[in-house]
Design a protein around this motif. Structure first.
Motif, PDB file in Angstrom:
ATOM      1  N   CYS A 106       0.832  -1.205   0.000  1.00 35.68           N
ATOM      2  CA  CYS A 106       0.000   0.000   0.000  1.00 35.68           C
ATOM      3  C   CYS A 106       0.870   1.260   0.000  1.00 35.68           C
ATOM      4  CB  CYS A 106      -0.930  -0.002   1.205  1.00 35.68           C
ATOM      5  SG  CYS A 106      -2.347   1.114   1.026  1.00 35.68           S
ATOM      6  N   ASN A 110       0.661   4.173  -2.719  1.00 31.77           N
ATOM      7  CA  ASN A 110       0.485   5.571  -2.351  1.00 31.77           C
ATOM      8  C   ASN A 110       1.444   6.481  -3.099  1.00 31.77           C
ATOM      9  OD1 ASN A 110      -0.301   7.879  -0.515  1.00 31.77           O
ATOM     10  ND2 ASN A 110       1.857   7.673  -0.014  1.00 31.77           N
ATOM     11  N   LEU A 126      -7.919   8.108   0.684  1.00 28.04           N
ATOM     12  CA  LEU A 126      -7.435   7.024   1.538  1.00 28.04           C
ATOM     13  C   LEU A 126      -8.169   7.019   2.879  1.00 28.04           C
ATOM     14  CD1 LEU A 126      -3.566   7.154   0.931  1.00 28.04           C
ATOM     15  CD2 LEU A 126      -5.133   5.333   0.238  1.00 28.04           C
ATOM     16  N   TYR A 130     -10.532   4.288   4.626  1.00 24.98           N
ATOM     17  CA  TYR A 130     -10.194   3.854   5.980  1.00 24.98           C
ATOM     18  C   TYR A 130     -11.433   3.887   6.887  1.00 24.98           C
ATOM     19  CZ  TYR A 130      -7.670   3.794  10.463  1.00 24.98           C
ATOM     20  OH  TYR A 130      -7.213   3.473  11.724  1.00 24.98           O
ATOM     21  N   ILE A 163      -3.569   1.241   4.883  1.00 28.44           N
ATOM     22  CA  ILE A 163      -3.945   2.628   4.591  1.00 28.44           C
ATOM     23  C   ILE A 163      -3.290   3.569   5.596  1.00 28.44           C
ATOM     24  CG2 ILE A 163      -5.875   4.247   4.466  1.00 28.44           C
ATOM     25  CD1 ILE A 163      -7.623   1.880   3.568  1.00 28.44           C
ATOM     26  N   ASN A 164      -3.237   3.145   6.843  1.00 27.39           N
ATOM     27  CA  ASN A 164      -2.600   3.931   7.896  1.00 27.39           C
ATOM     28  C   ASN A 164      -1.169   4.297   7.508  1.00 27.39           C
ATOM     29  OD1 ASN A 164      -1.261   4.661  10.411  1.00 27.39           O
ATOM     30  ND2 ASN A 164      -3.005   3.786  11.472  1.00 27.39           N
ATOM     31  N   VAL A 167      -0.925   6.740   4.491  1.00 30.97           N
ATOM     32  CA  VAL A 167      -1.318   8.130   4.744  1.00 30.97           C
ATOM     33  C   VAL A 167      -0.165   8.940   5.345  1.00 30.97           C
ATOM     34  CG1 VAL A 167      -2.771   9.586   6.230  1.00 30.97           C
ATOM     35  CG2 VAL A 167      -3.784   7.688   4.952  1.00 30.97           C
TER      36      VAL A 167
END
Length: 243
Positions: A106, A110, A126, A130, A163-164, A167
């Motif tokens: 991921c 990104n 994103l 989430y 996703i965390n 980001v």
């Protein structure tokens, strides 16, 4: 553990810190002398005030902080969740490694999204995904019991953690973007804030999980809502490649 004792887990980081420090002595200051800031309390306090009074910096530092809360709470409690709550300790290494692989993929995704659509547009989408995944997991847990099924739970956690991690590069870049010649001080405050506050809040959440995962599931959704409010409160015009 098959190579050395458990003490090396704690001795390795300071060992690397010493190596990096000694290596840094070879490096020369790249900033011209006339552009350097004085290293005194007055100069430092002025820089700190300017950094913490910048709304853009505070907004995206807050995004990273609350997301790190979720990340640290899962990492701190992951072995307990797999081994005690779900009673499958032999699967821990596989689950942890699988989620780590998902996070790596991921992060690569990104970088492409940010290059194509810009950091602010990418971070918004994103965080929407989430929050949506966190909401689905919350509904699933509420409907089918706590703890929920192991497979859907860890699929959702893998997506959320991935996703965390994706980001964070965007939020850090956006936080430091307006800092200019105070980027060094801003970076120090940014790192200290999100790590100290996020880890502290994460430890509280992890301590709430004794026989159930609902505190973690609820925190995922609440954190998603908070981050969405933060990023959509940035009303600056969106551009394609810049923030």
């Amino acid at each position: 553990m098959s190579v050395s004792s458990w003490q090396m887990v704690f001795l390795t980081p300071p060992l690397f810190a010493v190596i990096v420090f000694l290596w840094s002595l070879r490096m020369e200051e790249s900033l011209p002398r006339e552009k350097r800031s004085a290293l005194n309390w007055i100069s430092i306090s002025q820089s700190i005030r300017k950094v913490i009074s910048n709304r853009v910096f505070l907004r995206y530092t807050a995004v990273t902080t609350v997301l790190f809360t979720a990340l640290s709470s899962y990492v701190a409690s992951s072995e307990h969740i797999v081994g005690r709550i779900y009673g499958r300790p032999k699967l821990f290494a596989w689950i942890f490694a699988g989620i780590g692989l998902m996070m790596s993929l991921c992060t690569l995704l990104n970088s492409r999204l940010s290059s194509r659509y810009g950091a602010r547009r990418t971070i918004r989408w994103l965080l929407i995904v989430y929050t949506f995944v966190g909401g689905l997991l919350l509904v699933f847990t509420s409907a089918f019991g706590d703890p929920p099924g192991m497979l859907p739970f860890f699929i959702a956690v893998a997506l959320l953690m991935a996703i965390n991690l994706a980001v964070e590069p965007n939020s850090s870049a956006l936080a430091l973007e307006p800092m200019g010649n105070m980027a060094g001080m801003a970076s120090a405050i940014y790192g200290t804030s999100f790590f100290f506050i996020g880890a502290s809040l994460g430890s509280v959440i992890s301590h709430l999980m004794v026989t159930r995962v609902f505190p973690l599931v609820l925190s995922f959704f609440v954190i998603g809502l908070i981050t969405i409010l933060l990023v959509f409160s940035d009303l600056r015009p969106l551009s394609r490649r810049s923030s």
